[in-house]
Design a protein around this motif. Structure first.
Motif, PDB file in Angstrom:
ATOM      1  N   ILE A 201      40.986  39.723 -16.045  1.00 39.71           N
ATOM      2  CA  ILE A 201      40.163  39.308 -14.550  1.00 39.71           C
ATOM      3  C   ILE A 201      41.191  38.751 -13.179  1.00 39.71           C
ATOM      4  N   SER A 202      42.344  38.440 -13.771  1.00 37.43           N
ATOM      5  CA  SER A 202      43.285  37.806 -12.673  1.00 37.43           C
ATOM      6  C   SER A 202      43.961  39.025 -12.280  1.00 37.43           C
ATOM      7  N   GLU A 204      42.673  42.123 -11.913  1.00 42.96           N
ATOM      8  CA  GLU A 204      41.636  42.827 -10.975  1.00 42.96           C
ATOM      9  C   GLU A 204      41.779  42.208  -9.670  1.00 42.96           C
ATOM     10  N   ALA A 205      41.766  40.814  -9.823  1.00 44.30           N
ATOM     11  CA  ALA A 205      41.596  40.123  -8.479  1.00 44.30           C
ATOM     12  C   ALA A 205      43.004  40.415  -7.613  1.00 44.30           C
ATOM     13  N   ARG A 208      42.519  43.847  -6.005  1.00 48.23           N
ATOM     14  CA  ARG A 208      41.711  43.687  -4.820  1.00 48.23           C
ATOM     15  C   ARG A 208      42.345  43.196  -3.639  1.00 48.23           C
ATOM     16  N   GLU A 225      39.434  36.759  -1.474  1.00 48.36           N
ATOM     17  CA  GLU A 225      39.131  38.131  -2.190  1.00 48.36           C
ATOM     18  C   GLU A 225      39.461  37.667  -3.661  1.00 48.36           C
ATOM     19  N   LEU A 226      40.610  36.614  -3.957  1.00 50.28           N
ATOM     20  CA  LEU A 226      40.894  36.187  -5.309  1.00 50.28           C
ATOM     21  C   LEU A 226      39.680  35.487  -5.917  1.00 50.28           C
ATOM     22  N   TYR A 228      36.607  35.191  -5.444  1.00 51.16           N
ATOM     23  CA  TYR A 228      35.543  36.115  -5.442  1.00 51.16           C
ATOM     24  C   TYR A 228      35.503  36.832  -6.757  1.00 51.16           C
ATOM     25  N   THR A 229      36.614  37.461  -6.971  1.00 50.55           N
ATOM     26  CA  THR A 229      36.772  38.281  -8.292  1.00 50.55           C
ATOM     27  C   THR A 229      36.817  37.468  -9.349  1.00 50.55           C
ATOM     28  N   ARG A 232      33.214  36.261  -9.820  1.00 53.46           N
ATOM     29  CA  ARG A 232      32.301  37.569 -10.145  1.00 53.46           C
ATOM     30  C   ARG A 232      32.586  37.931 -11.832  1.00 53.46           C
ATOM     31  N   HIS A 233      33.512  37.810 -12.415  1.00 55.35           N
ATOM     32  CA  HIS A 233      33.718  38.355 -13.584  1.00 55.35           C
ATOM     33  C   HIS A 233      33.736  37.125 -14.600  1.00 55.35           C
ATOM     34  N   CYS A 274      43.044  33.206 -12.615  1.00 58.45           N
ATOM     35  CA  CYS A 274      41.993  32.352 -13.130  1.00 58.45           C
ATOM     36  C   CYS A 274      41.980  31.615 -14.549  1.00 58.45           C
TER      37      CYS A 274
END
Length: 462
Positions: A201-202, A204-205, A208, A225-226, A228-229, A232-233, A274
């Motif tokens: 997850i981190s 992907e952040a 992004r 943006e971080l 949110y990601t 979101r996951h 995260c």
């Protein structure tokens, strides 16, 4: 309910039960006693608003229970048929659950978390003197909470008041956390599985954020943006305060994301990750706001990346915790000499730089730390015994399979008359999370690019 308070999967119940059994076995080996471990308190933010509750990591490690106002008691003196693991927690309350959400209550917690007994937390002060009476020892986190220390004194006083009846208070009190620190230091498959998901997850952040970044954006916009990601996951929160630093701000190690504008030619340093189901991840990447490194930025970036590669190569079972740091130091120090940031005529050879710590103005932190339930996780970095070195320090502990640590070299070059101007205000850090394997280590955060060419390609594709 979120994933921490949904019905616990049977495999997780078994994991927590096995951990409690390990603690009980260790206490019995020490002569018995009762261990007391509360979760974290709720903390008021302002007026009638609390900070978001986050469990105590030690408590959660042994229970998987994520509600406030809870205490775990482990009784190593329990006889057959008596409860050895007892949870004190909030009772069911329909009115409060209308406002605050679901509570397991003692009966629900008993079934869901594999405990021997569960009682209302309101009964704690009545029950504890009974539980510790005639026990040889008391084990808890000594000196970590004034409130807990006061409670323990009250329980001991209540037992001592029964002395004329032949009831005896525990003769010794032991610090519980070192035992749990050693347990937490080596991760099991359950923990590693969660850490892998948090790392993904981190990563992907970070991807992004790289793709969203444009000159003219403010740091807090990139931070958004971080965050949110993460959510979101399914991650519950950032594992720590996100660092999003543009330009010269990247030379401030713990810079919080602010409102500075990312300008063309700036580097952006992001140290953010995260927390998922109680486990942290920790990633740092540095990339150009405009999508292309300048020659000077690329030069320093490649030095830091080479230092990380050397540290990764040195991270394997059987070596000391300090070995990756020393490997990174050699590459970074040689790079400082090669670029002229360190003047060879003043500082001498590579060996001189290392001996005199001449690199310290540009690299002032260590290359890694333990990671797990806490981003700076539990566990000593040095052995408990062994001969002291010349500085009087104990030897660094030996890395073992299942340990988890970060690998995060960096260079931070502030504007200075002693430094070539092309390197001024460049701050670079590259950080990944590593799990020790039988033969080396596995980086679990490499779903986000790390090579400069790959970063530029990702940003061009956005």
């Amino acid at each position: 309910m979120n994933s921490l308070t949904e019905l616990v999967q049977p495999i997780a119940v078994g994991v927590y039960r096995a951990r409690r059994e390990r603690v009980l076995a260790a206490l019995r080996a020490q002569g018995g006693g009762v261990a007391i471990l509360p979760t974290a308190p709720e903390v008021m933010r302002n007026r009638d608003t609390d900070y978001p509750f986050r469990h105590d990591s030690y408590f959660y490690y042994l229970t998987g229970f994520n509600e406030p106002e809870a205490v775990l008691v482990l009784d190593a003196d329990a006889q057959d048929g008596e409860p050895a693991s007892i949870l004190f927690c909030r009772e069911k309350n329909a009115e409060r659950e209308t406002w605050e959400g679901f509570r397991f209550g003692p009966e629900g917690a008993l079934d869901a978390f594999g405990l021997d007994a569960a009682l209302p937390v309101a009964a704690l002060d009545d029950e504890m003197p009974r539980l510790i009476a005639d026990s040889p020892a008391l084990h808890y986190a000594l000196g970590t909470s004034a409130e807990l220390d006061a409670q323990v004194r009250g329980w001991l006083a209540a037992v001592r008041a029964q002395g004329r009846s032949g009831v005896r208070a525990p003769a010794t009190v032991h610090h519980l956390l070192p035992l749990l620190d050693e347990m937490r230091l080596v991760k099991d498959e359950h923990e590693i599985g969660i850490m892998r998901r948090a790392a993904s997850i981190s990563a992907e952040a970070h991807r992004r954020a790289m793709q969203a970044c444009r000159p003219g954006m403010r740091e807090f916009e990139i931070e958004a943006e971080l965050l949110y990601t993460f959510r979101r996951h399914g991650a519950q929160a950032p594992a720590y305060g996100s660092i999003v630093a543009a330009g010269a701000n990247a030379c401030v190690l713990h810079y919080p994301a602010g409102n500075a504008i990312a300008r063309e030619g700036d580097l952006i340093l992001i140290d953010a990750a995260c927390e998922l189901d109680g486990y942290a991840s920790d990633i740092t990447r540095t990339f150009p706001a405009g999508g292309r490194f300048t020659p000077a930025q690329r030069e320093l970036y490649d030095i830091v990346l080479a230092a990380q590669a050397a540290a990764v190569e040195a991270t394997r079972p059987g070596v000391s915790f300090d070995a990756p740091h020393q490997a990174a130091l050699k590459v970074l120090s040689q790079g400082l000499l090669d670029t002229g940031i360190l003047d060879k005529t003043k500082v001498g050879t590579l060996d001189d730089v290392l001996a005199q710590r001449a690199y310290a103005p540009f690299y002032m932190h260590r290359t890694g730390h333990w990671i797990g339930m806490d981003v700076h996780d539990a566990g000593e970095y040095r052995e408990a015994g062994g001969p002291l070195d010349e500085q009087g320090a104990r030897p660094w502990r030996t890395l073992l399979p299942g340990m988890a640590l970060t690998i995060e070299p960096g260079l931070y070059v502030r504007a200075s008359a002693d430094v070539p101007e092309r390197y001024w205000d460049i701050g670079i850090r590259i950080e990944d999370d590593a799990i020790l394997t039988d033969t080396g280590c596995e980086l679990i955060t490499r779903e986000v690019p790390v090579a400069a060419d790959e970063i530029e390609a990702l940003m061009r594709a956005s």
